[in-house]
Design an enzyme around this catalytic site. Structure first.
Site, PDB file in Angstrom:
ATOM      1  N   ARG B  64       0.858  -1.183   0.000  1.00  0.00           N
ATOM      2  CA  ARG B  64       0.000   0.000   0.000  1.00  0.00           C
ATOM      3  C   ARG B  64       0.894   1.232   0.000  1.00  0.00           C
ATOM      4  O   ARG B  64       1.536   1.553   1.007  1.00  0.00           O
ATOM      5  CB  ARG B  64      -0.905  -0.011   1.230  1.00  0.00           C
ATOM      6  CG  ARG B  64      -1.978  -1.070   1.167  1.00  0.00           C
ATOM      7  CD  ARG B  64      -2.861  -0.900  -0.043  1.00  0.00           C
ATOM      8  NE  ARG B  64      -4.155  -1.575   0.107  1.00  0.00           N
ATOM      9  CZ  ARG B  64      -5.140  -1.447  -0.770  1.00  0.00           C
ATOM     10  NH1 ARG B  64      -4.970  -0.739  -1.889  1.00  0.00           N
ATOM     11  NH2 ARG B  64      -6.291  -2.071  -0.580  1.00  0.00           N
ATOM     12  N   ALA B  76     -10.806  -6.969  -1.370  1.00  0.00           N
ATOM     13  CA  ALA B  76     -11.582  -5.735  -1.469  1.00  0.00           C
ATOM     14  C   ALA B  76     -11.308  -5.076  -2.803  1.00  0.00           C
ATOM     15  O   ALA B  76     -10.358  -5.427  -3.491  1.00  0.00           O
ATOM     16  CB  ALA B  76     -11.210  -4.786  -0.324  1.00  0.00           C
ATOM     17  N   GLU B  92     -14.761  -9.002  -7.217  1.00  0.00           N
ATOM     18  CA  GLU B  92     -13.466  -8.767  -6.581  1.00  0.00           C
ATOM     19  C   GLU B  92     -12.930 -10.022  -5.897  1.00  0.00           C
ATOM     20  O   GLU B  92     -11.739 -10.303  -5.949  1.00  0.00           O
ATOM     21  CB  GLU B  92     -13.567  -7.612  -5.564  1.00  0.00           C
ATOM     22  CG  GLU B  92     -13.718  -6.235  -6.182  1.00  0.00           C
ATOM     23  CD  GLU B  92     -12.441  -5.738  -6.874  1.00  0.00           C
ATOM     24  OE1 GLU B  92     -11.369  -6.353  -6.697  1.00  0.00           O
ATOM     25  OE2 GLU B  92     -12.530  -4.743  -7.610  1.00  0.00           O
ATOM     26  N   GLU B  96      -9.396 -11.425  -7.295  1.00  0.00           N
ATOM     27  CA  GLU B  96      -8.215 -11.324  -6.424  1.00  0.00           C
ATOM     28  C   GLU B  96      -7.772 -12.671  -5.869  1.00  0.00           C
ATOM     29  O   GLU B  96      -6.583 -12.861  -5.608  1.00  0.00           O
ATOM     30  CB  GLU B  96      -8.503 -10.384  -5.235  1.00  0.00           C
ATOM     31  CG  GLU B  96      -8.337  -8.921  -5.562  1.00  0.00           C
ATOM     32  CD  GLU B  96      -8.232  -8.055  -4.305  1.00  0.00           C
ATOM     33  OE1 GLU B  96      -8.424  -8.568  -3.186  1.00  0.00           O
ATOM     34  OE2 GLU B  96      -7.965  -6.856  -4.449  1.00  0.00           O
ATOM     35  N   GLU B 138      -3.896  -4.808 -14.015  1.00  0.00           N
ATOM     36  CA  GLU B 138      -2.506  -4.809 -14.490  1.00  0.00           C
ATOM     37  C   GLU B 138      -1.540  -4.124 -13.518  1.00  0.00           C
ATOM     38  O   GLU B 138      -0.342  -4.375 -13.594  1.00  0.00           O
ATOM     39  CB  GLU B 138      -2.408  -4.177 -15.888  1.00  0.00           C
ATOM     40  CG  GLU B 138      -2.862  -2.726 -15.948  1.00  0.00           C
ATOM     41  CD  GLU B 138      -2.717  -2.146 -17.351  1.00  0.00           C
ATOM     42  OE1 GLU B 138      -2.723  -0.920 -17.456  1.00  0.00           O
ATOM     43  OE2 GLU B 138      -2.581  -2.933 -18.323  1.00  0.00           O
TER      44      GLU B 138
END
Lengths: 180, 180
Positions: B64, B76, B92, B96, B138
């Site tokens: 992050r 998320a 999602e 993910e 991407e």
């Protein structure tokens, strides 16, 4: 574990405000490609789970301009530069609610929106409540309520309690009641 | 109940980004004075509490940039314009983690940072997990882990789990175990 780090290529400062600032970082991704990250800088915050001897949580009714709504939240506030989080929590509880607490416990600390902001919030529990002195900021207008756990659960259903820290506070409280 | 509303006098648009935008509103306070509010606009988000049949929660390890840290979060993602939150959560989770779920329940929705941002996050529980197809953006690089509740509690203590939605997810999970 893979190295997932994104290296900063450049930082563009967009805005320096009274509360937040905004920058856009160009980053090198783990695969060598580049991307942009929009980043809000925030001074950090504290929030307080304060339960009265009558088993009611202290909430602050407050208008939140970003939501265009008046909502109920646990007492909270921004940290001043270099301020110890617990000192900040003690100050905010008294200034917003007029309560002082004889006993403080750190519950958890979390980033509120790690995708785009660095706001880090420290959540404390305040016990042994006594009377202090309300002292609101000049642009702060709030009303206090004290609600039982079932009243809080109803307020979540209605959407009157709808912020992350207050939902976390109520879940902590619920867990403590289960454990006691 | 007092009217605590802040009326908008003017809005200055500061930044329109790929994810967020920033504006400064001049407002009239309840006492007639004026002040400025710095407001981040965000498209909204979803997050998923997915517990495997082995009683492990699915977490995503992710860098992050605002925190300059790699942390563990529940799956998320941001909502696309007009997208139904549960459809977004289903998308999602599969993109993910490669998991699909046979059963979905809405747990709670909350604003992550109501003081400066309008990000609204819908938290869902996903059950009856089966295999689907990973499909990352991407510029998205993640690793999956599956942790037990005690492992999550340790990760919170270490600071590896340190975001609001994941802390809320773990508190919900803990509460459910107490109730069952």
């Amino acid at each position: 574990m893979r190295n997932l780090e994104e290296k900063t290529i450049s930082t563009q400062s967009i805005f320096q405000g009274r509360v937040i600032s905004l920058q856009v970082d160009q980053v090198e991704l783990p695969n060598g490609n580049t991307s942009n990250r929009e980043i809000v800088k925030h001074p950090g915050a504290v929030a307080v789970v304060a339960i009265t001897p009558e088993d009611r949580i202290i909430l602050v009714r407050q208008f939140r301009k970003p939501l265009e709504k008046t909502i109920y939240e646990i007492p909270a506030g921004k940290r001043e530069a270099g301020e110890d989080p617990q000192v900040c929590a003690e100050r905010e509880l008294e200034e917003e609610t007029g309560y002082r607490a004889g006993k403080w416990n750190h519950l958890v600390s979390f980033y509120t929106s790690p995708g785009f902001a660095d706001e880090y919030l420290h959540l404390y529990q305040a016990d042994e409540l006594g009377k202090g002195q309300v002292n609101l900021d000049e642009d702060e207008f709030v009303e206090l309520v004290e609600w039982t756990l079932p009243e809080c659960v109803q307020a979540i259903s209605r959407g009157d309690i709808c912020d992350a820290k207050t939902v976390a506070a109520i879940l902590f409280w619920q867990n403590q009641l289960h454990q006691s």
